[in-house]
Design an enzyme around this catalytic site. Sequence first.
Site, PDB file in Angstrom:
ATOM      1  N   GLU A  45       0.844  -1.204   0.000  1.00  0.00           N
ATOM      2  CA  GLU A  45       0.000   0.000   0.000  1.00  0.00           C
ATOM      3  C   GLU A  45       0.883   1.259   0.000  1.00  0.00           C
ATOM      4  O   GLU A  45       1.938   1.284   0.638  1.00  0.00           O
ATOM      5  CB  GLU A  45      -0.849  -0.040   1.288  1.00  0.00           C
ATOM      6  N   LYS A 116      -9.444   2.902  -2.298  1.00  0.00           N
ATOM      7  CA  LYS A 116      -9.827   2.276  -1.026  1.00  0.00           C
ATOM      8  C   LYS A 116     -11.101   2.903  -0.445  1.00  0.00           C
ATOM      9  O   LYS A 116     -11.159   4.127  -0.278  1.00  0.00           O
ATOM     10  CB  LYS A 116      -8.646   2.443  -0.062  1.00  0.00           C
ATOM     11  N   CYS A 149      -5.556  -3.182   2.448  1.00  0.00           N
ATOM     12  CA  CYS A 149      -5.359  -3.188   3.897  1.00  0.00           C
ATOM     13  C   CYS A 149      -6.640  -3.330   4.716  1.00  0.00           C
ATOM     14  O   CYS A 149      -7.209  -4.414   4.820  1.00  0.00           O
ATOM     15  CB  CYS A 149      -4.572  -1.935   4.284  1.00  0.00           C
TER      16      CYS A 149
END
Lengths: 282, 282
Positions: A45, A116, A149
């Site tokens: 990430e 995200k 994540c």
Amino acid sequence: MSTTVRIACCQLAPEVEVPERNAELARAAIADAVAAGAQIVVVPELVNSGYVFESIDEVRASAVPADGELLQSWAQEAARGDAIVVGGFCEIAPDGRLHNSSALVDGDGVRAVYRKIHLWDRESLWFSPGEEDAPVLDTPYGRIGLGVCYDLEFPEFTRGLALRGADLIALPTNWPHNGEPPDGRPVLHSLAAITAYLSRLFVAVCDRCGTERGVEFEGGSVIAGPNGALRAGPVADRGTETIIGDCDLDRARDKRTSERNDAFADRRPDRYLAELANATGE
Amino acid sequence: MSTTVRIACCQLAPEVEVPERNAELARAAIADAVAAGAQIVVVPELVNSGYVFESIDEVRASAVPADGELLQSWAQEAARGDAIVVGGFCEIAPDGRLHNSSALVDGDGVRAVYRKIHLWDRESLWFSPGEEDAPVLDTPYGRIGLGVCYDLEFPEFTRGLALRGADLIALPTNWPHNGEPPDGRPVLHSLAAITAYLSRLFVAVCDRCGTERGVEFEGGSVIAGPNGALRAGPVADRGTETIIGDCDLDRARDKRTSERNDAFADRRPDRYLAELANATGE
């Protein structure tokens, strides 16, 4: 679709303030992984920016557009081995908004960008959450679902990727190390293993490592298979290392779990959808 | 709601063909747990019947009604300590159908019966799947959600219990031992731990043990807390034993995970419900 696919997760330690150095770190790791025969390469990430920002100016200074040099360099490395690269990057969108994004890139260029949707802690100070569904992309090596994540902590999210056909969830992470792991295993590893097990697919977690501005990261990259076992990783010293797993991704197409059971066909959406649609849980 | 609740899981080894002996085994274990101060006592799936049936006649011979002596005996033991008992039993319904059920019983009697909606393997030869949602019951010790064994493999199911307010999922199981556990930990333990972690609640798995007609069971009872750590269990030799955990169940009312995060409020149902509603995953 190949029977066995070589997947690499390049665990790296990018740092804030040096985006060019980070970009070169990622490019070199991708190049090495492709040279080692990896067909799917995952990098962490926010690999170009580091993670522990102190101001939005720092974020903006390292943010890049999806059609810029960073992802082009991944495409160039991918082309050398007919590989696919999935990696997290600090993105500036055409509208000027900043996103914590993941891209899937092949030798021809950027195939998809996912922004995200679940932001962790101070990420919400810098980034706008994504407003598009996480994509599942058909590739010569199997169907790859994207996520980043904290997304892994939402079973609705990972199950959704699975139900849309993902054979592999490729998950760049920057997972803070939070003390002693319960039961001797970092929760990140159990999360990857159980996510893989529940939907009978593969999960490739590519984590960052190192300590940045006092925040220690897990360095918890692993590749988990449909039976919940790890196919690669963890990295013994939690440091910089590329883990490689040769995975029979077509195994993820078979959801049968016994003579009479199937992890998907046995679902009972009629019995549990109402509460899932409730946004607050109240 | 008490701050700390003593939860017991009585891991037992019932056997087919001897329902009276099984009933006495369960009653005695419940009595001992209540005497040891347990406020919530869980006994295994199908505790009155055993598991490895050879014919439906065997199932029928051990099946009991929810208003019969079996659950009355649990209520009597519960009354001695103002306790609650959750346990799996082989049920014959008023309409004659057989169910793999779990009951929640207190000193006043049966509070709820849940009929397992996901049937594992040969269970579908004997039992009718439940057609009612799994209940979440408010009790003096916290809100208890019911489920049985294979239900744990459906994250939609367990998340649903959590979203309806469960502080604790009480899960009777008969979990077959299937070879070496991946990564040195039985998948049942990781499932319990990660289910607890993802929704920040407690999961009490009460498994059976022993070998019945050649089927070896996991003997994998554990109590997991909201941080994914085990609060009790596993049983070292996987044999008959009652595990006890003193759990701060009110911890499950707080879903905050960082200064800016909340495991429930951070959900994005707008982004992942469509695929969950798809029954087949195709």
